[in-house]
Design a protein around this motif. Structure first.
Motif: not given
Length: 412
Positions: A11, A15-16, A18-19, A46-47
């Motif tokens: 990941i 993305e990490r 964002r999660i 995040e993107r």
């Protein structure tokens, strides 16, 4: 559970992030504000539209999101770095065994009476506040205290005697949480917190209830469960409210500590008005307490309110205000060595936020001199030290590296 546990594919950092942000229930504007950046910058990270931030920003993100292991954020499993979990203390197995053992019969020996247990507990709190390595002291005292307090509850015959014993047991479990905090056994910490809550409820003692509620709220907040922290804090404040006009100093102090806890959670959320509103309420209680009073569990007192103000400003990401509050607070008035060291760490956070890394590092060195175990188990201190090992200044890198070795962030 880490991100790696739920997804087999690699990941990306964004993305990490964002999660982890979503798991904490934190919006982009709130997280961006706590990082001193714009929501649009955070959205781009995040993107994956901009590069992964440099190490100092990664460490600050990890701090705000309470990421216990840096690899959960970076995805680099080859170099796991624990931030908010310190090393397992050598006495941890003994304390764990005492918690897990449950005396069931009189054959286990005659329990000490409540007065004897209270005297031992008072000495343990005094030792905890005076020792530079308080976990070592607590680790040696807790196994016997836990066993004897459990036994006292089991052997109590009359209801009043049993309630008194339950109040003492609740406080023993509270003392245990100071030993277990930030050690690599969170399940044991929560088990102790839950047992403490049950014992306090059985005791029907307002001070015992407030004490375990304060510690449970701390545990929720440190785990990123802000709603849980608020639920415990507010429920206990509602319960204690009618008793406060006629309450003794200890009960009023525990109510003040719970108000600080509510403000701390608000500050962690980025709610400036609510945070300082709770601080004002707590300060009114502190000022009503006798001069020199110091609560043995929460450290609540007149002296510690300045330290709380520094923490609130830091949590609100207000560097200049943190430094102003640090200048007003007098650490020498805090009689507890570990609490004084923690205040130094909070000052260091403020100095770093204000762009004074040399002063921040010097303040952490003072904290280490005062109470080495406190800084060794403090995630904020570990983050600053690790960040400064990458400083451009060779002298600051050297000092940070030396301190990193002492606190166990780096090996010699």
């Amino acid at each position: 559970m880490s991100i790696t546990d739920v997804a087999p594919e690699p990941i990306a950092f964004g993305e990490r992030l964002r999660i982890l942000r979503t798991r904490r229930g934190m919006s982009r504007p709130v997280l961006a504000g706590l990082l001193g950046r714009s929501p649009s910058w955070l959205k781009q990270v995040e993107r994956g539209e901009i590069h992964t931030p440099p190490l100092p920003m990664i460490l600050r993100i990890a701090e705000v999101l309470r990421v216990r292991d840096l690899s959960d954020l970076t995805g680099d499993q080859s170099m796991p770095t624990a931030l908010f979990i310190g090393p397992g203390h050598p006495r941890l197995p003994e304390v764990r065994a005492a918690v897990d053992a449950f005396p069931l019969a009189r054959a286990d020996g005659q329990a000490p009476d409540a007065a004897h247990l209270r005297a031992r507990l008072d000495r343990a709190w005094a030792a905890r506040h005076s020792a530079p390595n308080h976990r070592e002291v607590l680790g040696s005292l807790l196994p016997g205290l836990i066993r004897d307090a459990q036994l006292a509850v089991r052997q109590a015959d009359a209801a009043p005697e049993r309630r008194t014993a339950q109040a003492v047991l609740a406080e023993v479990y509270s003392l245990s949480q100071f030993f277990l905090a930030y050690q690599p056994d969170s399940a044991l910490l929560w088990r102790v917190a839950e047992r403490g809550m049950v014992a306090a409820q059985e005791s029907e003692d307002p001070h015992a209830l407030g004490m375990v509620a304060w510690l449970t709220a701390e545990a929720h907040r440190d785990s990123g469960h802000y709603d849980g922290a608020d639920a415990v804090t507010m429920e206990c404040l509602r319960h204690l409210g009618p008793e406060l006009p006629d309450a003794d100093d200890h009960v009023r102090a525990i109510a003040g500590a719970l108000q600080v806890a509510a403000g701390y959670t608000a500050a962690r959320r980025g709610d400036t008005g609510a945070a300082w509103g709770w601080w004002d309420k707590a300060d009114r209680i502190a000022q009503s307490l006798p001069d020199g009073y110091y609560h043995p569990v929460t450290s609540f007192s007149r002296a510690v309110m300045g330290a709380h103000a520094v923490t609130f400003a830091v949590e609100l990401n207000a560097g200049g205000e943190s430094v102003r509050q640090a200048a007003r607070a007098d650490a020498r008035c805090i009689p507890s060595r570990p609490r004084r060291a923690r205040h130094r760490i909070e000052e260091a956070r403020g100095y770093q936020l204000d762009g004074q890394p040399d002063t921040a590092l010097a303040t952490l060195e003072k904290a280490h001199e005062n109470a080495p175990e406190t800084i060794r188990y403090n995630g904020y201190a570990r983050r600053i030290i690790l960040e400064e090992t990458e400083a451009k200044s060779p002298e600051r890198r050297r000092r940070a590296s030396d301190l990193a070795v002492k606190v166990g962030v780096l090996t010699a």
